[in-house]
Design a protein around this motif. Structure first.
Motif, PDB file in Angstrom:
ATOM      1  N   UNK A 105     -63.020  29.005 -75.966  1.00 28.87           N
ATOM      2  CA  UNK A 105     -62.002  28.030 -75.618  1.00 28.87           C
ATOM      3  C   UNK A 105     -60.617  28.650 -75.731  1.00 28.87           C
ATOM      4  N   UNK A 106     -59.822  28.490 -74.687  1.00 29.46           N
ATOM      5  CA  UNK A 106     -58.473  29.060 -74.671  1.00 29.46           C
ATOM      6  C   UNK A 106     -57.409  28.000 -74.487  1.00 29.46           C
ATOM      7  N   UNK A 107     -56.178  28.437 -74.429  1.00 29.21           N
ATOM      8  CA  UNK A 107     -55.047  27.532 -74.261  1.00 29.21           C
ATOM      9  C   UNK A 107     -54.171  28.047 -73.122  1.00 29.21           C
ATOM     10  N   UNK A 118     -55.875  22.674 -73.638  1.00 24.83           N
ATOM     11  CA  UNK A 118     -57.000  23.453 -74.139  1.00 24.83           C
ATOM     12  C   UNK A 118     -58.061  23.520 -73.046  1.00 24.83           C
ATOM     13  N   UNK A 139     -54.889  35.992 -71.534  1.00 28.67           N
ATOM     14  CA  UNK A 139     -53.950  35.409 -72.493  1.00 28.67           C
ATOM     15  C   UNK A 139     -54.697  34.806 -73.673  1.00 28.67           C
ATOM     16  N   UNK A 140     -54.433  35.299 -74.865  1.00 23.33           N
ATOM     17  CA  UNK A 140     -55.077  34.761 -76.061  1.00 23.33           C
ATOM     18  C   UNK A 140     -56.490  35.268 -76.256  1.00 23.33           C
ATOM     19  N   UNK A 141     -56.964  36.104 -75.329  1.00 25.59           N
ATOM     20  CA  UNK A 141     -58.308  36.685 -75.503  1.00 25.59           C
ATOM     21  C   UNK A 141     -58.279  37.654 -76.675  1.00 25.59           C
ATOM     22  N   UNK A 173     -58.533  19.114 -73.728  1.00 24.21           N
ATOM     23  CA  UNK A 173     -57.583  18.499 -74.655  1.00 24.21           C
ATOM     24  C   UNK A 173     -56.199  19.061 -74.455  1.00 24.21           C
ATOM     25  N   UNK A 174     -55.271  18.489 -75.215  1.00 28.64           N
ATOM     26  CA  UNK A 174     -53.907  19.013 -75.193  1.00 28.64           C
ATOM     27  C   UNK A 174     -53.688  19.782 -76.479  1.00 28.64           C
ATOM     28  N   UNK A 175     -52.943  20.870 -76.366  1.00 23.57           N
ATOM     29  CA  UNK A 175     -52.660  21.658 -77.569  1.00 23.57           C
ATOM     30  C   UNK A 175     -51.768  20.852 -78.502  1.00 23.57           C
TER      31      UNK A 175
END
Lengths: 177, 386, 121
Positions: A105-107, A118, A139-141, A173-175
């Motif tokens: 799961x990423x953002x 999310x 990104x964020x990996x 979802x929302x961060x």
């Protein structure tokens, strides 16, 4: 050499520079290059296709851009073939495949409203690789020893078949601001 | 008319040659080539993950010093479903850790195997079935490893997402047992019969085996790096008693992987000037080393969050002996994978470019020599055999 | 929700760090060896060693979250996914519980889980 966003952009760039003339080793990259060039020739749609085709979409989510292009906002950290190019959509799998219940799961930031959402990158499994719209953004990996944040893993886990077909990008979802 | 004339001339030549029907010896049918028992050390094993057709991977044996694709290509081992390749020097065997599906591309029963190849004949000499749960994903050198100086055991990292390591006894040709490594993954060999795994919180877990391959004890270190802020790539360089891990920001972390104790040394920076600080390592296989303690890292300028798989336009060389960055090699093409092979006069740096062809550079000059185009569609890993 | 200062934050932390494997409702996956938490997690609080077990499992112990955030996430998950199994005398997790147990990693998680489940019977 000019720096570019990701490796597949770069491949596309090389293809458009005329490397395609070298046909002796064009098997894969003729295909890949054609896919990417083809994608970029599609004009940006005002609203994501998902909304137009009656697919389920998170409530009130405003989106813009081309969901068959690697730079679409939901794909800020996707590794594989886009299901939007494989008979599925951003949040549904192609016919006859099976969606992995286990994933990472990423953002990603939605440029439409400036908010971070999310994204659950569930893989579709049970058919051999789709082969269209290959993307790799990170990104964020994080490395695979942080599995909850790693897109290098074949996430066809907990499914009948572990053969990878394509990847979705489902807004779950929302961060937290 | 013209063709008839050519035929006439050709016929005359044959008629005038000394071979007659009586003493003509036909060429033998059915001869299969073999490779030398010990490959020249500049040969490479190019692993084609076949990203677009994952059940059709291959490991190709290639001589990068030759000029034509035909002369470069020595042979092939098929490798199914994003497989892992290992070579044992001690046992002089190739191992392909792969997965098969009873219904091919649509799945069915999955069988995971350690397929053992004879390096001379490139034919399968044995198969060992292992639990069908090995990690599949982008290739990392530490997905499997030979354990101990005798290379008797092979450890294979499993992810279901429960984490464990399957232990195979290569002498008895059997799967022995599964060692739980929950929270930690990958196989980094150390000591006589132990291996370490990298944990999600930036610590390391060491698992010690007995003579039969069963787990006797395990130890966990303190946190040694920040897995979110500045994580290290999964595959370190082994040199002396250390495993050198490369961080996303471009620093090397020496981790002394003793059998009893693991300790981290001081971070070593690849950048030497302020201008170089925006350069970052990246790629599918971003780091390799040679037998002299030189580390080769693919680097790209203007790096930042999310650029760690971008590959690079340069390879930076870091000398582990001198503890300093000794060279910046400007590549002919932007590349995503690096490897080295050979010693002495036949020593090469190899880089898979974005065309998925392998550029060959001669070491130590780093002069571009040629490009290999016969390594398959996606050669994501290039291994030398020394 | 006792021990949860901000349910929305706890939920986001759940999605980012747990949901990928355990699923949105904590249903887990038998095929993937992912334990079910829904309608079950609270049972661990009823057996000796269970309270600390939930801190020591690798997914919790290794999550890139502060000790306070871990305590909040545990309380939120218990109340959201397994309210009926929580014992009446349950004291919500707090920061010091997490500090005390988080670094004491478990060797064989599956084995320890089985041991605790036997005690539940």
């Amino acid at each position: 050499m000019k720096e570019s966003k990701n490796l597949f952009d770069r491949i596309s760039e090389q293809v458009s520079r005329g490397l395609a003339q070298n046909t002796s080793r064009r098997g894969l990259f003729g295909l890949l290059g054609a896919g990417i060039v083809g994608m970029s020739s599609i004009p940006l749609l005002p609203v994501a296709r998902a909304a137009g085709t009656g697919q389920p979409q998170a409530s009130d989510l405003q989106e813009s851009g081309d969901d068959q292009s690697c730079d679409y906002w939901r794909y800020c950290s996707i590794d594989g073939f886009l299901c939007t190019c494989c008979g599925g959509s951003v949040n549904t799998c192609p016919p006859g495949t099976e969606m992995s219940p286990i994933t990472w799961i990423g953002t990603c930031k939605n440029p439409e409203d400036g908010k971070s959402y999310i994204v659950s990158y569930n893989d579709c499994c049970g058919k051999s690789g789709c082969g269209n719209c290959l993307c790799n953004t990170n990104e964020g990996d994080r490395p695979m020893y942080v599995p909850a944040k790693s897109n290098d893993i074949n996430w066809c886990l907990g499914t009948q078949s572990s053969v990878y077909h394509c990847s979705t990008a489902i807004v779950v979802g929302m961060a937290f601001e | 008319m013209n063709r008839m004339f050519q035929g006439f001339v050709f016929g005359c030549i044959i008629a005038s040659s000394s071979v007659t029907n009586a003493d003509f010896k036909p060429e033998p049918i059915g001869i299969i080539e073999t490779l030398p028992e010990q490959y020249p050390d500049h040969w490479i094993m190019a692993q084609d993950l076949s990203f677009f057709h994952m059940l059709e991977g291959a490991v190709r044996v290639i001589d990068p010093s030759e000029e034509t694709t035909g002369d470069q290509y020595k042979g092939q081992m098929t490798s199914s479903f994003i497989a892992v390749f290992e070579h044992s020097k001690v046992r002089n065997e190739h191992y392909v850790i792969e997965s098969f599906f009873s219904r091919g591309g649509r799945g069915g029963k999955r069988t995971d195997l350690v397929t053992i190849y004879d390096p001379t004949s490139l034919s399968v000499s044995d198969e060992i079935e292992i639990p069908a749960k090995r990690l599949t994903g982008m290739p990392k050198g530490t997905q499997a490893a030979l354990i101990g100086e005798e290379e008797r055991f092979l450890g294979i990292y499993n992810f279901t997402p429960a984490q464990s390591v399957s232990i195979v006894d290569l002498e008895k040709r059997v799967f022995v047992n599964e060692v739980a490594t929950e929270g930690c993954g990958f196989v980094i060999p150390n000591g006589a019969r132990s291996f370490s795994s990298i944990c999600g919180d930036g610590s390391f877990l060491t698992s010690n085996l007995d003579a039969s391959g069963a787990l006797t004890s395990s130890t966990r270190t303190e946190t040694m790096f920040d897995p979110v802020g500045d994580p290290v790539f999964e595959t370190p360089i082994a040199y002396d008693d250390n495993a050198y891990f490369l961080s996303f920001s471009g620093k090397l972390l020496p981790v002394n992987i003793g059998e009893k104790q693991i300790s981290a040394g001081d971070w070593l920076s690849l950048a030497t000037t302020e201008d170089e600080k925006s350069w970052r390592p990246g790629g599918i296989t971003p780091m390799t080393s040679d037998t002299n303690g030189n580390v080769y890292v693919l680097m790209h300028p203007d790096g930042g969050e999310g650029t760690h798989k971008n590959g690079g336009s340069e390879v930076w060389v870091y000398d582990l002996e001198k503890k300093k960055r000794t060279n910046r090699i400007e590549l002919k093409n932007w590349s995503l994978v690096v490897g080295t092979s050979g010693t002495g006069k036949n020593k090469f740096l190899l880089a898979t470019n974005t065309d998925m062809a392998i550029d060959v550079y001669e070491l130590p000059t780093a002069n571009y020599a040629r490009t290999l185009t016969g390594a398959g569609s996606t050669p994501f890993v290039i291994d030398g055999l020394n | 929700m006792p021990g949860v200062d901000n349910p929305q934050r706890a939920h986001v932390n759940y999605i980012l760090n747990c949901q990928g494997c355990h699923g949105p409702e904590g249903s887990g996956s038998a095929d993937g060896d992912v334990p079910r938490m829904k309608d079950f997690l609270g049972n661990f609080l009823n057996v000796e060693g269970g309270r600390e077990f939930l801190i020591r499992v690798p997914g919790v112990a290794s999550a890139p979250l502060s000790d306070t955030a871990i305590a909040e996430l545990l309380n939120w998950t218990l109340h959201t996914q397994s309210p009926d199994q929580i014992p009446e005398d349950f004291l919500p997790y707090n920061e010091s519980d997490v500090i005390q147990w988080r670094r004491k990693t478990l060797g064989d998680v599956a084995h320890e889980r089985e041991r605790l489940i036997v005690r539940m019977r």
